[in-house]
Scaffold this motif. Structure first.
Motif, mmCIF file in Angstrom:
data_model
loop_
_atom_site.group_PDB
_atom_site.id
_atom_site.type_symbol
_atom_site.label_atom_id
_atom_site.label_comp_id
_atom_site.label_asym_id
_atom_site.label_seq_id
_atom_site.Cartn_x
_atom_site.Cartn_y
_atom_site.Cartn_z
ATOM 1 N N LEU A 162 5.377 9.943 3.426
ATOM 2 C CA LEU A 162 5.593 8.494 3.401
ATOM 3 C C LEU A 162 6.179 7.965 4.694
ATOM 4 O O LEU A 162 6.856 8.683 5.423
ATOM 5 C CB LEU A 162 6.538 8.165 2.249
ATOM 6 C CG LEU A 162 6.013 8.547 0.869
ATOM 7 C CD1 LEU A 162 7.154 8.595 -0.139
ATOM 8 C CD2 LEU A 162 4.922 7.610 0.421
ATOM 9 N N SER B 45 -5.864 2.123 -12.804
ATOM 10 C CA SER B 45 -5.313 2.924 -11.709
ATOM 11 C C SER B 45 -3.928 3.469 -12.058
ATOM 12 O O SER B 45 -3.372 4.288 -11.348
ATOM 13 C CB SER B 45 -5.227 2.081 -10.419
ATOM 14 O OG SER B 45 -4.207 1.109 -10.528
ATOM 15 N N ALA C 104 2.469 10.415 -3.386
ATOM 16 C CA ALA C 104 2.397 10.910 -2.013
ATOM 17 C C ALA C 104 3.801 11.221 -1.483
ATOM 18 O O ALA C 104 4.780 10.583 -1.874
ATOM 19 C CB ALA C 104 1.725 9.876 -1.122
ATOM 20 N N GLN D 26 11.532 6.687 -5.333
ATOM 21 C CA GLN D 26 10.482 7.709 -5.251
ATOM 22 C C GLN D 26 10.417 8.592 -6.503
ATOM 23 O O GLN D 26 9.337 8.977 -6.933
ATOM 24 C CB GLN D 26 10.703 8.587 -4.008
ATOM 25 C CG GLN D 26 9.574 9.588 -3.793
ATOM 26 C CD GLN D 26 9.750 10.392 -2.508
ATOM 27 O OE1 GLN D 26 10.831 10.397 -1.913
ATOM 28 N NE2 GLN D 26 8.708 11.053 -2.079
ATOM 29 N N ASP E 68 0.420 7.356 -6.571
ATOM 30 C CA ASP E 68 -0.260 8.557 -6.104
ATOM 31 C C ASP E 68 0.686 9.750 -5.962
ATOM 32 O O ASP E 68 0.242 10.884 -5.814
ATOM 33 C CB ASP E 68 -0.935 8.299 -4.741
ATOM 34 C CG ASP E 68 -1.919 7.130 -4.801
ATOM 35 O OD1 ASP E 68 -2.361 6.793 -5.915
ATOM 36 O OD2 ASP E 68 -2.223 6.561 -3.744
ATOM 37 N N ARG F 298 0.836 -1.214 0.000
ATOM 38 C CA ARG F 298 0.000 0.000 0.000
ATOM 39 C C ARG F 298 0.862 1.252 0.000
ATOM 40 O O ARG F 298 0.586 2.220 -0.718
ATOM 41 C CB ARG F 298 -0.915 0.017 1.231
ATOM 42 C CG ARG F 298 -2.228 -0.723 1.050
ATOM 43 C CD ARG F 298 -3.232 -0.332 2.140
ATOM 44 N NE ARG F 298 -2.708 -0.559 3.478
ATOM 45 C CZ ARG F 298 -2.819 -1.726 4.135
ATOM 46 N NH1 ARG F 298 -3.429 -2.741 3.577
ATOM 47 N NH2 ARG F 298 -2.324 -1.859 5.344
ATOM 48 N N GLU F 299 1.902 1.249 0.825
ATOM 49 C CA GLU F 299 2.743 2.435 0.948
ATOM 50 C C GLU F 299 3.539 2.672 -0.339
ATOM 51 O O GLU F 299 3.700 3.810 -0.778
ATOM 52 C CB GLU F 299 3.687 2.283 2.154
ATOM 53 C CG GLU F 299 4.338 3.565 2.630
ATOM 54 C CD GLU F 299 3.355 4.574 3.210
ATOM 55 O OE1 GLU F 299 2.138 4.302 3.274
ATOM 56 O OE2 GLU F 299 3.829 5.666 3.606
ATOM 57 N N ARG G 238 2.648 1.758 -3.371
ATOM 58 C CA ARG G 238 1.694 2.235 -4.375
ATOM 59 C C ARG G 238 1.389 3.720 -4.162
ATOM 60 O O ARG G 238 1.306 4.495 -5.117
ATOM 61 C CB ARG G 238 0.399 1.415 -4.314
ATOM 62 C CG ARG G 238 -0.643 1.826 -5.348
ATOM 63 C CD ARG G 238 -1.930 1.029 -5.205
ATOM 64 N NE ARG G 238 -1.817 -0.312 -5.716
ATOM 65 C CZ ARG G 238 -1.945 -0.623 -7.027
ATOM 66 N NH1 ARG G 238 -2.197 0.304 -7.909
ATOM 67 N NH2 ARG G 238 -1.836 -1.864 -7.422
ATOM 68 N N ARG G 239 1.249 4.122 -2.889
ATOM 69 C CA ARG G 239 0.999 5.547 -2.597
ATOM 70 C C ARG G 239 2.161 6.395 -3.100
ATOM 71 O O ARG G 239 1.978 7.479 -3.645
ATOM 72 C CB ARG G 239 0.844 5.751 -1.078
ATOM 73 C CG ARG G 239 -0.592 5.714 -0.623
ATOM 74 C CD ARG G 239 -0.849 6.086 0.838
ATOM 75 N NE ARG G 239 0.268 6.420 1.676
ATOM 76 C CZ ARG G 239 0.601 7.662 2.041
ATOM 77 N NH1 ARG G 239 -0.106 8.692 1.645
ATOM 78 N NH2 ARG G 239 1.633 7.873 2.824
ATOM 79 N N MET G 240 3.373 5.909 -2.902
ATOM 80 C CA MET G 240 4.560 6.661 -3.302
ATOM 81 C C MET G 240 4.666 6.783 -4.819
ATOM 82 O O MET G 240 4.866 7.873 -5.349
ATOM 83 C CB MET G 240 5.817 5.984 -2.735
ATOM 84 C CG MET G 240 7.117 6.629 -3.200
ATOM 85 S SD MET G 240 8.580 5.958 -2.353
ATOM 86 C CE MET G 240 8.840 4.411 -3.234
#
Ligand code: ZN
Length: 162
Positions: free
Chosen positions: A103, A152, A100, A115, A98, A90-91, A93-95
Motif C-alpha cells: 500500500l 465486489s 492488498a 487495515q 482486496d 482506489r487505494e 478499496r485495494r486495502m
C-alpha cells in the motif's frame, strides 16, 4: 496486531466525534449509501470548485466502523483535487476489499489503521459504506447505493466482528 487498541484509539475517537458531520449549504455533489446487513447509512455531500473538493459534509448513522471510516474519509479528501480523491478511494478499496499489502502508506495516512478490517469479512461493507457514497457522489449517481447488491464486496455472513 492489537485490534482492540486500534479501535479504541482511532475508531472510537472518530465515532464519537465524526469530522465534517454537517450539511453543506450548497453541495455540488451528493450521494447516499446503505449497508442493510449492519444498518449503516451515510449521506455524503461535496462542494467541488475548480476540480477541487473545497468542502465535505457527512451525515450518517450506524456502527462505529462505518462512521469512523466515513469520518476519516472526509478528512482524507477535504481540500484534495478530484484526481487525488479518486486515488485515495482506489487505494483504500485495494486495502480493505482486496486485502492488498503493498500500500501507499503516505497517501493513506491515518487510514492505514483500518487495515485490519480487511480480514474481518463481515465488517468490510461497514468500512466501505462512506467510500461507496464518495464513489457514487463523484459519478453523480442519484440512486442510493445498496451494499447488499454490490458484488465486489465479500459476503457479510462470515465470521468476524467487533
Ligand atoms: Zn456496520
Amino acid at each position: 496486531m492489537d485490534l482492540k487498541a486500534l479501535y479504541r484509539e482511532v475508531i472510537l475517537d472518530h465515532y464519537k466525534k465524526p469530522r465534517n458531520a454537517e450539511e453543506l449549504s450548497a453541495p455540488t455533489h451528493e450521494a447516499k449509501c446503505k449497508n442493510p446487513a449492519c444498518g449503516d447509512r451515510i449521506t455524503l455531500q461535496l462542494q467541488v470548485e475548480n476540480e477541487q473538493v473545497s468542502a465535505v459534509g457527512m451525515i450518517g448513522n450506524g456502527c462505529a466502523i462505518s462512521q469512523a471510516s466515513a469520518s476519516m474519509m472526509t478528512e482524507a479528501i477535504k481540500g484534495a483535487s478530484l484526481a487525488q480523491a479518486q486515488a485515495v478511494l482506489r487505494e483504500f478499496r485495494r486495502m480493505i476489499v482486496d486485502g492488498a499489502e503493498d500500500l501507499d502508506k503516505e497517501m493513506l495516512g491515518d487510514l492505514i489503521t483500518l487495515q485490519g478490517i480487511a480480514k474481518l469479512h463481515a465488517r468490510v461493507k461497514c468500512a466501505m459504506c462512506g467510500w461507496s457514497a464518495l464513489e457514487a457522489a463523484l459519478e453523480q449517481q442519484e440512486e442510493e447505493v445498496d451494499l447488499d447488491q454490490d458484488q465486489s464486496m465479500p459476503a457479510s455472513n462470515r465470521s468476524g466482528g467487533m
